[in-house]
Design a protein around this motif. Structure first.
Motif, PDB file in Angstrom:
ATOM      1  N   UNK A 105      38.624  32.310  36.414  1.00  0.00           N
ATOM      2  CA  UNK A 105      37.801  32.279  36.246  1.00  0.00           C
ATOM      3  C   UNK A 105      36.381  32.787  37.086  1.00  0.00           C
ATOM      4  N   UNK A 106      35.546  33.050  35.787  1.00  0.00           N
ATOM      5  CA  UNK A 106      34.909  33.912  36.835  1.00  0.00           C
ATOM      6  C   UNK A 106      33.077  32.758  36.433  1.00  0.00           C
ATOM      7  N   UNK A 107      32.312  33.272  37.438  1.00  0.00           N
ATOM      8  CA  UNK A 107      30.766  32.625  37.805  1.00  0.00           C
ATOM      9  C   UNK A 107      30.155  33.513  38.169  1.00  0.00           C
ATOM     10  N   UNK A 108      29.405  33.882  37.084  1.00  0.00           N
ATOM     11  CA  UNK A 108      28.141  35.327  37.394  1.00  0.00           C
ATOM     12  C   UNK A 108      26.916  34.600  38.175  1.00  0.00           C
ATOM     13  N   UNK A 131      25.306  28.470  48.889  1.00  0.00           N
ATOM     14  CA  UNK A 131      26.276  27.843  47.951  1.00  0.00           C
ATOM     15  C   UNK A 131      27.301  28.053  47.164  1.00  0.00           C
ATOM     16  N   UNK A 132      26.660  28.871  46.126  1.00  0.00           N
ATOM     17  CA  UNK A 132      27.408  29.468  44.872  1.00  0.00           C
ATOM     18  C   UNK A 132      28.890  30.515  45.212  1.00  0.00           C
ATOM     19  N   UNK A 133      28.543  31.373  46.771  1.00  0.00           N
ATOM     20  CA  UNK A 133      30.155  31.858  45.751  1.00  0.00           C
ATOM     21  C   UNK A 133      31.385  30.588  46.768  1.00  0.00           C
ATOM     22  N   UNK A 134      30.204  29.582  47.693  1.00  0.00           N
ATOM     23  CA  UNK A 134      31.295  28.336  47.975  1.00  0.00           C
ATOM     24  C   UNK A 134      31.904  27.525  46.978  1.00  0.00           C
ATOM     25  N   UNK A 135      31.210  27.007  45.796  1.00  0.00           N
ATOM     26  CA  UNK A 135      31.311  26.156  44.912  1.00  0.00           C
ATOM     27  C   UNK A 135      32.583  26.976  43.821  1.00  0.00           C
ATOM     28  N   UNK A 136      31.870  27.947  43.545  1.00  0.00           N
ATOM     29  CA  UNK A 136      32.882  29.042  42.930  1.00  0.00           C
ATOM     30  C   UNK A 136      33.838  28.457  43.651  1.00  0.00           C
ATOM     31  N   UNK A 165      27.994  41.822  33.392  1.00  0.00           N
ATOM     32  CA  UNK A 165      29.015  41.320  33.813  1.00  0.00           C
ATOM     33  C   UNK A 165      29.460  40.493  33.215  1.00  0.00           C
ATOM     34  N   UNK A 166      29.172  39.871  32.020  1.00  0.00           N
ATOM     35  CA  UNK A 166      29.947  38.987  31.540  1.00  0.00           C
ATOM     36  C   UNK A 166      30.937  39.086  31.288  1.00  0.00           C
ATOM     37  N   UNK A 167      32.452  38.733  31.121  1.00  0.00           N
ATOM     38  CA  UNK A 167      33.201  39.287  30.367  1.00  0.00           C
ATOM     39  C   UNK A 167      33.920  38.192  30.012  1.00  0.00           C
ATOM     40  N   UNK A 168      35.584  38.178  28.737  1.00  0.00           N
ATOM     41  CA  UNK A 168      35.406  36.839  28.571  1.00  0.00           C
ATOM     42  C   UNK A 168      36.554  35.798  29.419  1.00  0.00           C
ATOM     43  N   UNK A 169      36.415  36.094  29.906  1.00  0.00           N
ATOM     44  CA  UNK A 169      37.337  34.703  32.180  1.00  0.00           C
ATOM     45  C   UNK A 169      35.452  33.893  31.964  1.00  0.00           C
ATOM     46  N   UNK A 170      34.138  35.363  32.069  1.00  0.00           N
ATOM     47  CA  UNK A 170      33.231  34.289  32.457  1.00  0.00           C
ATOM     48  C   UNK A 170      32.730  32.970  31.861  1.00  0.00           C
ATOM     49  N   UNK A 171      33.242  31.606  32.680  1.00  0.00           N
ATOM     50  CA  UNK A 171      32.739  30.594  32.091  1.00  0.00           C
ATOM     51  C   UNK A 171      31.641  29.866  32.486  1.00  0.00           C
ATOM     52  N   UNK A 206      35.326  27.140  45.813  1.00  0.00           N
ATOM     53  CA  UNK A 206      36.382  26.003  45.824  1.00  0.00           C
ATOM     54  C   UNK A 206      37.299  25.659  44.630  1.00  0.00           C
ATOM     55  N   UNK A 207      36.830  25.826  43.260  1.00  0.00           N
ATOM     56  CA  UNK A 207      37.384  25.332  41.922  1.00  0.00           C
ATOM     57  C   UNK A 207      38.282  26.453  42.090  1.00  0.00           C
ATOM     58  N   UNK A 208      38.347  27.275  42.943  1.00  0.00           N
ATOM     59  CA  UNK A 208      39.601  28.105  41.868  1.00  0.00           C
ATOM     60  C   UNK A 208      39.111  29.704  41.416  1.00  0.00           C
ATOM     61  N   UNK A 209      37.588  29.484  41.230  1.00  0.00           N
ATOM     62  CA  UNK A 209      37.705  30.189  40.310  1.00  0.00           C
ATOM     63  C   UNK A 209      36.955  31.859  41.139  1.00  0.00           C
ATOM     64  N   UNK A 210      36.384  32.845  40.337  1.00  0.00           N
ATOM     65  CA  UNK A 210      35.980  34.167  41.152  1.00  0.00           C
ATOM     66  C   UNK A 210      34.786  34.655  40.596  1.00  0.00           C
ATOM     67  N   UNK A 211      33.916  34.463  42.215  1.00  0.00           N
ATOM     68  CA  UNK A 211      32.080  34.763  42.253  1.00  0.00           C
ATOM     69  C   UNK A 211      32.059  36.112  42.037  1.00  0.00           C
ATOM     70  N   UNK A 212      31.072  36.367  40.745  1.00  0.00           N
ATOM     71  CA  UNK A 212      30.833  37.782  39.992  1.00  0.00           C
ATOM     72  C   UNK A 212      29.653  38.072  40.862  1.00  0.00           C
ATOM     73  N   UNK A 213      29.114  38.673  41.922  1.00  0.00           N
ATOM     74  CA  UNK A 213      27.777  38.724  42.138  1.00  0.00           C
ATOM     75  C   UNK A 213      26.901  40.208  41.709  1.00  0.00           C
ATOM     76  N   UNK A 214      25.980  40.284  41.366  1.00  0.00           N
ATOM     77  CA  UNK A 214      25.408  41.490  40.787  1.00  0.00           C
ATOM     78  C   UNK A 214      24.038  41.526  42.235  1.00  0.00           C
TER      79      UNK A 214
END
Ligand code: PMP
Length: 359
Positions: free
Chosen positions: A107-110, A118-123, A149-155, A125-133
């Motif tokens: 899943x994705x975190x934008x 800490x944003x890319x680190x916590x993302x 940048x929001x997709x259907x994988x964005x949570x 660690x959760x197994x999610x993918x950082x999407x950085x804008x």
């Protein structure tokens, strides 16, 4: 010893370390100041210290696992039900809980970049993918690009206002337009770690947005304006179902008993703490005005720090600060962030900035 054969997650190898600032090597006789972690320069109030001391007599007992007293006191302070509050060991831990509650692998975190490290680190660690804008050229969030940048994988989307390390706020009107474009099953976190320092009248007030939109989560901390960084306590305000999910991901008994009583005592001492916030804001305004008078072109700051976007001059500026006994935070070749601290420290920063030469 022998090299370990244990299998660790591969993602750890790709993750940056969270690095505090380098210690400043001041000349003999020069008082060093720590301006690298956006801390409050004031020590605890006597009433807060008394509450901590009293609670210290019972540390043979576990803390209140449900954090009832603090959640109720916060509920009264913010006019929200305590069901809507989830606490954690600093807002960074609450943030990690939110991401874990929302994301499965892939899943994705934008979020904007640069923003809180800490944003890319916590993302990850959760197994999610950082999407950085990328931020815009005034170091502000580009919410239109973030919505794209929001997709259907964005949570989860993380909105940091004021943005660490650059300082500007997100404005209410642009956030509303953004939220209208984001599907309502995506959690939008408004990270308000520095909200108490905001004076920009157009800035978002997260709780106002939260009252209208159940997918919004407001993230707050006792580390900055409340001066309790060393005790580690932060919280989220969320829809009751979301708050319950965040509480489920907590380490049991995470927020310790001293932190719980200190946070309650700090809410009780709001007026006294607010005077300190006012004086930090006045110091920020003094520093910003003096830097402008020196000719510096800096992004707006509504937080307790200023951002020097110095590009390849960042190392030279950080070294000049350190040589003057000021411990600051350098972000590679992006820039240098300097916390507003004691008046003497701030005045010394102005001397260093003047000698360095305005950019
Ligand atoms: N959010 C932002 C934007 C921050 O800058 C910080 C601290 N640097 C945090 C959250 C976390 O603070 P704490 O864990 O101390 O609450």
């Amino acid at each position: 010893g022998a090299s370990p054969t244990v299998r660790l997650r591969q993602v750890l190898g790709q993750m940056p370390d969270y690095k505090p600032g380098r210690p400043a090597a001041a000349a003999a006789g020069v008082t060093p100041f720590k301006l690298s972690s956006n801390e409050n320069p004031y020590g605890p109030l006597p009433s807060v210290l008394a509450a901590i001391t009293e609670a210290a007599g019972s540390v043979n007992r576990y803390p209140d696992m449900a954090v009832v007293g603090l959640r109720e006191r916060l509920g009264r302070a913010l006019s929200v039900s305590s069901d809507c509050i989830a606490t954690g060991t600093g807002s960074v831990a609450v943030l990690a809980q939110i991401v874990q509650a929302a994301c499965d692998a892939g899943d994705e975190v934008v979020f904007a970049w640069r923003s809180f490290e800490a944003y890319p680190i916590v993302t990850q660690l959760a197994g999610a993918t950082p999407v950085m804008v990328a931020l815009d050229d005034r170091a502000r969030h580009r919410l239109d690009a973030m919505a794209d940048a929001v997709t259907e994988r964005t949570r989860v989307v993380l909105v940091c206002t004021p943005n660490n390390p650059t300082g500007p706020t997100v404005h209410r009107a642009e956030l509303d337009a953004f939220l209208d474009r984001v599907p309502s099953d995506v959690i939008v976190v408004i990270d308000e770690a520095y909200v108490e320092f905001v004076r920009d009248p157009e800035a978002v007030r997260g709780l106002e947005v939260w009252r209208e939109r159940p997918n919004v989560v407001v993230l707050r901390t006792f580390s900055k304006a409340y001066g309790l960084a060393g005790l580690r306590v932060g919280f989220a305000v969320a829809h009751p179902d979301v708050a319950a999910a965040i509480r489920k991901t907590a380490t049991p008994f995470g927020v310790n008993s001293l932190a719980q009583v200190a946070a309650v005592a700090s809410l009780d001492a709001f007026d006294e703490l607010n005077e300190r916030v006012e004086s930090i804001v006045a110091e920020r305004e003094r520093v910003v005005r003096a830097l402008q008078d020196q000719g510096w072109k800096l992004p707006d700051s509504d937080a307790n720090f200023v951002w020097f976007p110095l590009g390849s001059d960042s190392t030279a500026f950080a070294e000049a600060c350190e040589a003057a006994g000021l411990m600051v935070r350098q972000y590679g070749d992006d820039g240098v962030r300097v916390t507003i601290g004691e008046a003497e420290a701030n005045s010394r920063l102005l001397e260093v900035a003047e000698a360095f030469g305005a950019r």
